[in-house]
Design an enzyme around this catalytic site. Structure first.
Site, PDB file in Angstrom:
ATOM      1  N   ASP A  33      18.276  34.923 -45.948  1.00  0.00           N
ATOM      2  CA  ASP A  33      17.123  34.517 -45.131  1.00  0.00           C
ATOM      3  C   ASP A  33      15.847  35.194 -45.640  1.00  0.00           C
ATOM      4  O   ASP A  33      15.112  35.827 -44.872  1.00  0.00           O
ATOM      5  CB  ASP A  33      17.379  34.894 -43.667  1.00  0.00           C
ATOM      6  CG  ASP A  33      16.562  34.040 -42.702  1.00  0.00           C
ATOM      7  OD1 ASP A  33      16.024  32.999 -43.134  1.00  0.00           O
ATOM      8  OD2 ASP A  33      16.470  34.410 -41.519  1.00  0.00           O
ATOM      9  N   ALA A  67      11.491  36.964 -32.884  1.00  0.00           N
ATOM     10  CA  ALA A  67      12.237  35.953 -33.624  1.00  0.00           C
ATOM     11  C   ALA A  67      13.123  35.179 -32.654  1.00  0.00           C
ATOM     12  O   ALA A  67      13.043  35.375 -31.435  1.00  0.00           O
ATOM     13  CB  ALA A  67      13.068  36.615 -34.721  1.00  0.00           C
ATOM     14  N   LEU A  96      16.304  35.335 -32.059  1.00  0.00           N
ATOM     15  CA  LEU A  96      17.373  36.066 -31.389  1.00  0.00           C
ATOM     16  C   LEU A  96      16.930  37.388 -30.785  1.00  0.00           C
ATOM     17  O   LEU A  96      17.613  37.928 -29.921  1.00  0.00           O
ATOM     18  CB  LEU A  96      18.515  36.342 -32.381  1.00  0.00           C
ATOM     19  CG  LEU A  96      19.097  35.137 -33.122  1.00  0.00           C
ATOM     20  CD1 LEU A  96      20.241  35.573 -34.025  1.00  0.00           C
ATOM     21  CD2 LEU A  96      19.560  34.064 -32.153  1.00  0.00           C
ATOM     22  N   GLN A 140      13.384  40.582 -30.505  1.00  0.00           N
ATOM     23  CA  GLN A 140      11.997  40.964 -30.745  1.00  0.00           C
ATOM     24  C   GLN A 140      11.938  42.442 -31.089  1.00  0.00           C
ATOM     25  O   GLN A 140      12.881  43.200 -30.815  1.00  0.00           O
ATOM     26  CB  GLN A 140      11.130  40.645 -29.536  1.00  0.00           C
ATOM     27  CG  GLN A 140      11.475  41.389 -28.257  1.00  0.00           C
ATOM     28  CD  GLN A 140      10.745  40.806 -27.054  1.00  0.00           C
ATOM     29  OE1 GLN A 140      10.729  39.595 -26.845  1.00  0.00           O
ATOM     30  NE2 GLN A 140      10.131  41.682 -26.257  1.00  0.00           N
TER      31      GLN A 140
END
Length: 539
Positions: free
Chosen positions: A324, A168, A170, A172
């Protein structure tokens, strides 16, 4: 004249970039614990700023030059504007990938703002930002783990897969096994994210403010403010771990009727730090993988109902909301305690991942938001206006706010028919929505400026959930709105009882509960009749 104005714009961007170069890089070096990293950043940040300036100036020039002299409302201007939106979205996409880090997070945010930004930006950024995130090398991963836990991965875990299963903006995720054989998912923050975050925020802020200066109706400074507040929390994985446990605790205490159907991975606290999070490994199908869900013996419509129920409970009852919920963060598996029915079907369990971004709604905001959704479901125009105004939309933009929440024009919002909020899965509905978004873009921008940021995050959450629901059912569902109507109405009744405990209030609450059940029963009957009519028409 236009050319001279754009030349001045470019010069101003260059001057601002130079100032930020010195300030941003200097601040980074001064605060960094790693001199070698600081030196790399001192050379990297100016390059990113130059890219920012060129991209911003290019986008401004394209809009001004391409739209110069075209009549407002003309077919030609609409066509040209679409082309400029598309080119600019691709330029922003390229900038986000080249700079990485916070920029990709920004691109993901924009890609989830259906009809709040031009659709060309949404479609371009949504198609790429969740699937093409940067990947840290295994050496970098080892550096983070050794710095956080004191040993290399092979000393801490019995097995550690060097290839990440997901990455992602920010961090992994790697699969590993603990010393005692437990399969875990290890989330490792991309190196130096903390060091670059402050400088990245400054440069993103510069771009958004510059674009707003030359295009006053394009005001997304709230998005930068929101990221400035939320990203530091997302970069602290211990906050994420606490959020996941609080989420499940809320379901156990406040929504016990569905607590077993919602799950978050167990956290291994002894193997977690602010930059490293070790969690129970979860097997499951992504919520938009309909074929796999069906192979598991689960009906997609049951998953859609569960997702709607879970997030309605968070919004209207818990006041602590995962903001999210895109498809990559929601998994589905058969409920562990359930058995197959006679028809081979199993009940679903929703697994919620990535608990970094949560928002808390205070009592009054939560009560007003629940009352607004209750009014929307039951097409109560007076209550819709009243609660839109309470949430900050104002007397002039309440209808627009209701339209953004439901993705329906005002005449449909207040239509008394039972399925008035259902969006049909056809190009006509989508074209109508896009037309309204384009027509009222300045008003949308003003509305976003007025609304509290927590409500703006609710809009983003709604957009994510709408996309999930659409992937499961290929359209919005009346059943979803029945669930929202029930949970929001229960929350309103509960809020009334907490605010006033007199006998008269208790009687009013009792009557409200009876009225709610009658109205929901009527809607359910209407739903069955609609389904029967469709079935007969199909035959």
């Amino acid at each position: 004249m236009a050319t001279r104005a754009l030349w001045r714009t470019g010069k101003k961007l260059a001057l601002v970039s130079t100032a930020l170069c010195v300030g941003g890089a200097g601040a980074t070096i001064a605060t960094s614990d790693d001199p070698a990293t600081a030196l790399k950043l001192f050379t990297a940040i100016p390059l990113r700023l130059v890219r920012d300036s060129i991209t911003a100036a290019s986008i401004v020039f394209d809009y001004e030059y391409s739209l110069w002299g075209l009549d407002e409302g003309s077919v030609e201007k609409s066509k040209v504007k679409h082309e400029v939106h598309l080119r600019s979205a691709r330029k922003l996409e390229e900038l986000c990938f080249r700079n990485g880090g916070i920029y990709i997070k920004l691109g993901q945010h924009v890609g989830q703002l259906d009809y709040l930004v031009p659709q060309e930006y949404v479609e371009t950024l949504r198609a790429s930002m969740l699937n093409r995130c940067p990947v840290s090398s295994y050496d970098q991963v080892c550096q983070v783990i050794k710095k956080e836990l004191g040993e290399s991965p092979d000393k801490i875990f019995s097995e550690f897969d060097p290839t990440p299963i997901a990455s992602a903006s920010l961090a992994q995720v790697h699969v590993a096994h603990t010393i005692d054989g437990q399969k875990v998912a290890v989330k490792v923050q991309h190196t130096h994210m903390t060091d670059t975050a402050a400088a990245d925020h400054a440069t993103v802020d510069m771009i958004v403010n510059t674009v707003h200066r030359f295009f006053p109706s394009f005001d997304y400074r709230w998005l930068v403010d929101e990221m400035r507040e939320s990203v530091p929390k997302e970069l602290d994985f211990l906050v994420e771990a606490q959020n996941s446990e609080k989420c499940l605790d809320n379901f156990r205490k406040q929504s016990p009727h569905i607590a077993d159907y919602v799950y978050a991975p167990k956290v291994y606290w002894n193997l977690s730090t602010s930059k490293l999070l070790t969690m129970e490994f979860m097997d499951g199908a992504h919520v938009n993988d309909v074929k796999t869900i069906q192979r598991l013996g689960i009906q997609p419509k049951e998953v859609a109902k569960l997702v709607s129920q879970a997030f309605a409970e968070m919004m209207f009852k818990h006041g602590f909301v995962h903001c999210d919920p895109h498809a990559a963060n929601l998994l589905v598996r058969p409920l562990p305690s359930s058995k197959r029915s006679i028809l081979g079907k199993r009940k679903p369990q929703l697994i919620i991942l990535d608990h970094g971004l949560y928002k808390e709604l205070d009592f009054h905001t939560r009560a007003n938001y629940a009352a607004l959704w209750k009014a929307l479901i039951f097409a109560d125009a007076t209550a819709i206006k009243e609660n839109c105004v309470k949430l900050g939309a104002g007397e002039d933009l309440y209808a627009l706010f209701a339209g953004i929440l439901t993705m329906r024009p005002w005449n449909k919002v207040v239509d008394p028919s039972v399925d008035h909020l259902v969006i049909k899965s056809n190009d006509g509905d989508r074209s109508e929505l896009q037309m309204y978004a384009s027509q009222y873009f300045p008003q949308i921008s003003e509305l976003l400026r007025r609304l509290p940021r927590v409500i703006l995050l609710m809009l983003k959450t709604n957009d994510c959930l709408r996309a999930v629901n659409s992937s499961l059912l290929q359209a919005s569902s009346l059943q979803t709105f029945l669930i929202i109507g029930k949970v929001s109405s229960e929350a309103v009744i509960e809020a009334k009882s907490l605010q006033n405990k007199s006998l008269l209030c208790w009687l009013n609450v009792f009557l409200d509960e009876i009225l709610l059940e009658v109205r929901l029963f009527g809607m359910q009957i209407a739903l069955w009749l609609l389904q029967l009519r469709k079935s007969l028409a199909w035959r």
